[in-house]
Design a protein around this motif. Structure first.
Motif, PDB file in Angstrom:
ATOM      1  N   ASN A  32       0.835  -1.200   0.000  1.00 35.34           N
ATOM      2  CA  ASN A  32       0.000   0.000   0.000  1.00 35.34           C
ATOM      3  C   ASN A  32       0.873   1.255   0.000  1.00 35.34           C
ATOM      4  O   ASN A  32       0.629   2.210   0.714  1.00 35.34           O
ATOM      5  CB  ASN A  32      -0.947  -0.008   1.205  1.00 35.34           C
ATOM      6  CG  ASN A  32      -2.122   0.902   0.981  1.00 35.34           C
ATOM      7  OD1 ASN A  32      -2.459   1.200  -0.166  1.00 35.34           O
ATOM      8  ND2 ASN A  32      -2.747   1.350   2.042  1.00 35.34           N
ATOM      9  N   PHE A  33       1.912   1.209  -0.809  1.00 37.99           N
ATOM     10  CA  PHE A  33       2.918   2.271  -0.828  1.00 37.99           C
ATOM     11  C   PHE A  33       3.098   2.733  -2.276  1.00 37.99           C
ATOM     12  O   PHE A  33       3.452   1.948  -3.141  1.00 37.99           O
ATOM     13  CB  PHE A  33       4.219   1.711  -0.232  1.00 37.99           C
ATOM     14  CG  PHE A  33       5.462   2.500  -0.492  1.00 37.99           C
ATOM     15  CD1 PHE A  33       5.433   3.891  -0.586  1.00 37.99           C
ATOM     16  CD2 PHE A  33       6.681   1.867  -0.621  1.00 37.99           C
ATOM     17  CE1 PHE A  33       6.585   4.614  -0.824  1.00 37.99           C
ATOM     18  CE2 PHE A  33       7.839   2.580  -0.849  1.00 37.99           C
ATOM     19  CZ  PHE A  33       7.786   3.950  -0.960  1.00 37.99           C
ATOM     20  N   VAL A  88       3.470   5.206  11.133  1.00 35.12           N
ATOM     21  CA  VAL A  88       3.429   6.618  10.754  1.00 35.12           C
ATOM     22  C   VAL A  88       2.329   6.810   9.715  1.00 35.12           C
ATOM     23  O   VAL A  88       1.771   5.848   9.192  1.00 35.12           O
ATOM     24  CB  VAL A  88       4.769   7.114  10.175  1.00 35.12           C
ATOM     25  CG1 VAL A  88       5.843   7.099  11.227  1.00 35.12           C
ATOM     26  CG2 VAL A  88       5.177   6.292   8.978  1.00 35.12           C
ATOM     27  N   ASP A  89       2.027   8.082   9.426  1.00 33.52           N
ATOM     28  CA  ASP A  89       1.000   8.384   8.436  1.00 33.52           C
ATOM     29  C   ASP A  89       1.392   7.796   7.088  1.00 33.52           C
ATOM     30  O   ASP A  89       2.578   7.691   6.768  1.00 33.52           O
ATOM     31  CB  ASP A  89       0.831   9.903   8.301  1.00 33.52           C
ATOM     32  CG  ASP A  89       0.210  10.486   9.560  1.00 33.52           C
ATOM     33  OD1 ASP A  89      -0.360   9.703  10.330  1.00 33.52           O
ATOM     34  OD2 ASP A  89       0.325  11.699   9.767  1.00 33.52           O
ATOM     35  N   HIS A  90       0.385   7.444   6.297  1.00 31.03           N
ATOM     36  CA  HIS A  90       0.690   6.737   5.054  1.00 31.03           C
ATOM     37  C   HIS A  90       1.436   7.595   4.046  1.00 31.03           C
ATOM     38  O   HIS A  90       2.033   7.074   3.124  1.00 31.03           O
ATOM     39  CB  HIS A  90      -0.598   6.194   4.432  1.00 31.03           C
ATOM     40  CG  HIS A  90      -1.511   7.271   3.959  1.00 31.03           C
ATOM     41  ND1 HIS A  90      -1.433   7.783   2.696  1.00 31.03           N
ATOM     42  CD2 HIS A  90      -2.476   7.970   4.585  1.00 31.03           C
ATOM     43  CE1 HIS A  90      -2.329   8.733   2.573  1.00 31.03           C
ATOM     44  NE2 HIS A  90      -2.976   8.874   3.698  1.00 31.03           N
ATOM     45  N   GLU A  91       1.421   8.926   4.231  1.00 27.42           N
ATOM     46  CA  GLU A  91       2.086   9.753   3.227  1.00 27.42           C
ATOM     47  C   GLU A  91       3.598   9.858   3.454  1.00 27.42           C
ATOM     48  O   GLU A  91       4.307  10.311   2.566  1.00 27.42           O
ATOM     49  CB  GLU A  91       1.457  11.147   3.148  1.00 27.42           C
ATOM     50  CG  GLU A  91       1.539  11.977   4.408  1.00 27.42           C
ATOM     51  CD  GLU A  91       0.281  11.879   5.253  1.00 27.42           C
ATOM     52  OE1 GLU A  91      -0.580  11.028   4.955  1.00 27.42           O
ATOM     53  OE2 GLU A  91       0.156  12.643   6.220  1.00 27.42           O
ATOM     54  N   ILE A  92       4.085   9.407   4.608  1.00 25.32           N
ATOM     55  CA  ILE A  92       5.510   9.580   4.905  1.00 25.32           C
ATOM     56  C   ILE A  92       6.420   8.809   3.929  1.00 25.32           C
ATOM     57  O   ILE A  92       7.310   9.405   3.329  1.00 25.32           O
ATOM     58  CB  ILE A  92       5.828   9.185   6.367  1.00 25.32           C
ATOM     59  CG1 ILE A  92       4.993  10.026   7.335  1.00 25.32           C
ATOM     60  CG2 ILE A  92       7.305   9.323   6.666  1.00 25.32           C
ATOM     61  CD1 ILE A  92       5.235  11.505   7.259  1.00 25.32           C
ATOM     62  N   LEU A  94       5.737   7.820   1.015  1.00 24.72           N
ATOM     63  CA  LEU A  94       5.545   8.442  -0.301  1.00 24.72           C
ATOM     64  C   LEU A  94       6.448   9.663  -0.431  1.00 24.72           C
ATOM     65  O   LEU A  94       7.123   9.852  -1.442  1.00 24.72           O
ATOM     66  CB  LEU A  94       4.067   8.839  -0.422  1.00 24.72           C
ATOM     67  CG  LEU A  94       3.536   9.298  -1.765  1.00 24.72           C
ATOM     68  CD1 LEU A  94       2.052   9.017  -1.830  1.00 24.72           C
ATOM     69  CD2 LEU A  94       3.752  10.763  -2.001  1.00 24.72           C
ATOM     70  N   VAL A  95       6.489  10.474   0.633  1.00 19.28           N
ATOM     71  CA  VAL A  95       7.309  11.684   0.588  1.00 19.28           C
ATOM     72  C   VAL A  95       8.789  11.332   0.504  1.00 19.28           C
ATOM     73  O   VAL A  95       9.536  11.921  -0.276  1.00 19.28           O
ATOM     74  CB  VAL A  95       7.017  12.567   1.815  1.00 19.28           C
ATOM     75  CG1 VAL A  95       8.029  13.679   1.927  1.00 19.28           C
ATOM     76  CG2 VAL A  95       5.624  13.126   1.729  1.00 19.28           C
TER      77      VAL A  95
ATOM     78  N   LEU B  31      -4.145  14.052   1.495  1.00 16.59           N
ATOM     79  CA  LEU B  31      -2.917  14.442   0.806  1.00 16.59           C
ATOM     80  C   LEU B  31      -3.317  14.988  -0.555  1.00 16.59           C
ATOM     81  O   LEU B  31      -3.720  14.241  -1.439  1.00 16.59           O
ATOM     82  CB  LEU B  31      -2.002  13.223   0.656  1.00 16.59           C
ATOM     83  CG  LEU B  31      -0.648  13.488   0.014  1.00 16.59           C
ATOM     84  CD1 LEU B  31       0.151  14.457   0.841  1.00 16.59           C
ATOM     85  CD2 LEU B  31       0.126  12.198  -0.135  1.00 16.59           C
ATOM     86  N   ILE B  85      -4.569   6.835  -0.241  1.00 16.01           N
ATOM     87  CA  ILE B  85      -3.735   6.904  -1.423  1.00 16.01           C
ATOM     88  C   ILE B  85      -4.574   7.147  -2.685  1.00 16.01           C
ATOM     89  O   ILE B  85      -4.122   7.776  -3.631  1.00 16.01           O
ATOM     90  CB  ILE B  85      -2.894   5.623  -1.528  1.00 16.01           C
ATOM     91  CG1 ILE B  85      -1.590   5.901  -2.250  1.00 16.01           C
ATOM     92  CG2 ILE B  85      -3.611   4.513  -2.219  1.00 16.01           C
ATOM     93  CD1 ILE B  85      -0.424   5.427  -1.462  1.00 16.01           C
ATOM     94  N   LEU B 209       5.571  19.069   0.733  1.00 17.81           N
ATOM     95  CA  LEU B 209       6.802  18.904   1.512  1.00 17.81           C
ATOM     96  C   LEU B 209       6.948  19.992   2.564  1.00 17.81           C
ATOM     97  O   LEU B 209       7.388  19.724   3.682  1.00 17.81           O
ATOM     98  CB  LEU B 209       8.030  18.915   0.589  1.00 17.81           C
ATOM     99  CG  LEU B 209       8.258  17.664  -0.250  1.00 17.81           C
ATOM    100  CD1 LEU B 209       9.495  17.822  -1.112  1.00 17.81           C
ATOM    101  CD2 LEU B 209       8.397  16.431   0.612  1.00 17.81           C
ATOM    102  N   MET B 255      12.326  12.461   7.091  1.00 17.05           N
ATOM    103  CA  MET B 255      11.174  11.554   7.113  1.00 17.05           C
ATOM    104  C   MET B 255      11.513  10.281   7.875  1.00 17.05           C
ATOM    105  O   MET B 255      10.662   9.674   8.517  1.00 17.05           O
ATOM    106  CB  MET B 255      10.759  11.207   5.683  1.00 17.05           C
ATOM    107  CG  MET B 255      10.057  12.330   4.962  1.00 17.05           C
ATOM    108  SD  MET B 255       8.497  12.766   5.732  1.00 17.05           S
ATOM    109  CE  MET B 255       8.786  14.467   6.153  1.00 17.05           C
TER     110      MET B 255
END
Lengths: 292, 279
Positions: A32-33, A88-92, A94-95, B31, B85, B209, B255
């Protein structure tokens, strides 16, 4: 006839999107990434193969070298993204994967500049001419290779111990761990596989279009994401359909509406599908469906 | 003030505004990878209005912001069917579509770009930035900010406690778009020339970001993130590519080591407690 020629060109381009889409779909389906470093890895493998060829290496060494760099890069991405994504949050992740994309592109820019470089044509420039249609041998080979690779991946997932582990992980990481699947071993292998696939697609792209540049992964990578979504996230066969469909949409909208409108139709299709049918054309229900 | 310092300050002001545009949706767990698209709407609409009807820039900013807000409200209901997502991908596609629309819109120059006749003064941009920040700060003092956090942390429980989850999500999304519209309008009247390519996915990514680096728990976080991202490349002299290499390494390290961002509510609480105990 011109239209038929465009359809053939679209399918050939689609082959590249298929491979990129499969790479995206494997990391999304299992972890899921959304791995944004894939366009960077696509570019790295092609650029490294180009450098090796420029230094006089035989293509039989240069191409494996490019692929090796892609695999190593993908492995490094795994160390710094997925490993830290627990709790951690799922967007980490991704970032951080975007961080890797920026890193790879700018390292290449520092080393070799932003100019488009010529990639030597490795496959003899033969064409099949059938009834006024021109089909490039190289492109046809790469489309065939892309499809074969996807079939290979699908067999790997279905038949092997590793594949069963990956599918179990895709279903539920916790249950998979309880059942004795070594998640921490499977995840790096998954990144190696996606790195290899991405690397192959990068080199195929370079060979077919005979050019490489630091930014070459961006457009292809974004279209690969669109292809993945259209086919159904986490669905390998969907990635084939999505990739070919994007290739077709692209050439047909150039043919009918002009080059400036391509993105409108490609991403418009993507947007409508993700809202109306988030599981994609082939995907089963997103909430309960069986992945991969 | 030197021209260089003024240019940096103006860039900083615009970045601080758009950071808030990324922050509001993220505070509700969305997001938004299409922020640049809403900036584009704000930029083009405001520029068109001031160019064509000779309106004052302030009215241009208001119309740009309103247009971005309106588009967001109309699209929010179908878009927010997706979450996580899927929502990130849907907003990404939306940003690409908006960019493609402006690439083909002849009335604002299409691919050739669009010249903006009026130029915003330094004080106007600073005043607008201060106003936006003040409003977001006020908003963060209300129950609305609490609802955002609740919806982000657990939509189901928030729903059970009587929060209108869908409404909060739509508001977070469209308020973010409104602020992005303001940022876009400022951009248009500062740089005087608009090209659809300026509002690409990379811009959206940078905006996100700013927020994630600064931290999504407070209003201060995104401001710090924007400061950091604007000033760091200026401090890192040398070739532009090396700047970005350092910048990328920094993103990856941060991160990995501090995924919650630089500023958290916990950190603020501790800082203020320490100050109180000293006093």
């Amino acid at each position: 006839m011109l239209l038929l020629q465009q359809i053939i060109n679209g399918l050939m381009m689609g082959g590249i999107y298929v491979l990129v889409a499969v790479s995206f779909t494997l990391t999304i389906g299992v972890l899921n990434f959304l791995n944004f470093s894939i366009p960077g890895i696509f570019m790295l493998s092609a650029i490294m193969a180009w450098r090796a060829l420029e230094n006089g290496w035989h293509w039989g060494l240069a191409i494996p070298f490019g692929l090796l760099v892609a695999i190593c890069a993908s492995f490094v991405v795994e160390r710094f993204t997925y490993r830290f994504m627990k709790n951690v949050d799922h967007e980490i992740p991704l970032v951080s994967s975007i961080g890797f994309l920026i890193l790879f592109e700018n390292l290449v820019l520092v080393a070799w500049g932003s100019d488009q470089q010529k990639f030597p044509s490795l496959i003899p420039d033969l064409n099949i001419r059938a009834g006024g249609l021109i089909i490039g041998i190289g492109q046809m080979l790469s489309l065939a290779l892309a499809l074969l690779l996807v079939i290979g991946i699908s067999l790997l997932l279905k038949r092997t111990q590793l594949g069963r582990g990956i599918r179990a992980l895709a279903e539920n990481a916790e249950t998979a761990t309880l059942l004795g699947i070594e998640v921490h071993r499977i995840v790096p292998v998954l990144f190696v596989v996606t790195g290899l696939l991405t690397g192959i697609s990068g080199i195929l792209f370079a060979m077919n279009y005979q050019q490489v540049s630091a930014a070459m992964g961006d457009v292809v990578g974004l279209k690969g994401i669109a292809a993945m979504v259209i086919g159904g996230m986490g669905n390998i066969w969907g990635a084939i359909i999505g990739g070919l469909l994007i290739g077709l949409t692209e050439v047909l909208s150039i043919y009918f509406f002009g080059a400036d409108k391509v993105d409108f139709y490609v991403y418009g299709l993507f947007l409508v599908l993700i809202i109306l049918r988030p599981q994609g054309i082939l995907g089963s229900s997103a909430a309960t469906g069986v992945k991969l | 003030m030197s021209g260089y310092a003024e240019a940096i300050l103006l860039m900083l002001a615009i970045n601080v505004v758009v950071a808030q545009a990324g922050y509001l949706p993220l505070a509700a767990g969305q997001l938004n990878l299409g922020v640049a698209g809403f900036m584009a709407i704000g930029a083009y609409v405001s520029a068109f209005v001031t160019n064509t009807y000779d309106l004052p820039i302030v009215l241009g900013i208001v119309s740009g912001a309103f247009a971005a807000w309106l588009v967001a409200v109309l699209l929010a209901v179908p878009l927010l069917r997706a979450s996580g997502i899927y929502l990130a991908l849907a907003t990404f596609a939306l940003g690409q579509v908006i960019q493609a629309v402006f690439l083909n819109l002849e009335v604002v120059g299409a691919a050739a770009g669009y010249a903006v006749k009026k130029h915003a003064s330094f004080s106007l941009i600073m005043t607008t930035t201060a106003t936006v920040l003040a409003l977001v700060f006020l908003l963060s003092r209300t129950r609305f900010a609490l609802y955002l956090t609740a919806v982000k942390n657990d939509p189901v429980v928030s729903d059970l406690f009587g929060i209108n989850v869908r409404m909060i999500k739509v508001q977070a999304f469209s308020l973010g778009a409104l602020i992005a519209g303001v940022g876009g309008a400022l951009y248009a009247h500062q740089y005087s020339y608009l090209e659809p390519q300026n509002f690409n996915i990379l811009l959206s990514v940078y905006i996100v970001l700013y927020v994630l680096l600064g931290g999504t728990q407070t209003v201060l976080g995104p401001i710090l993130g924007a400061f950091f991202f604007t000033l760091l490349p200026e401090l890192l002299r040398g070739s532009e590519q090396w700047r970005y290499v350092v910048f990328a390494l920094f993103i990856i390290a941060l991160m990995a080591l501090r995924p919650q961002g630089l500023i958290t509510t916990e950190l603020l609480r501790r800082l203020t407690l320490r100050r109180e105990s000293k006093g």
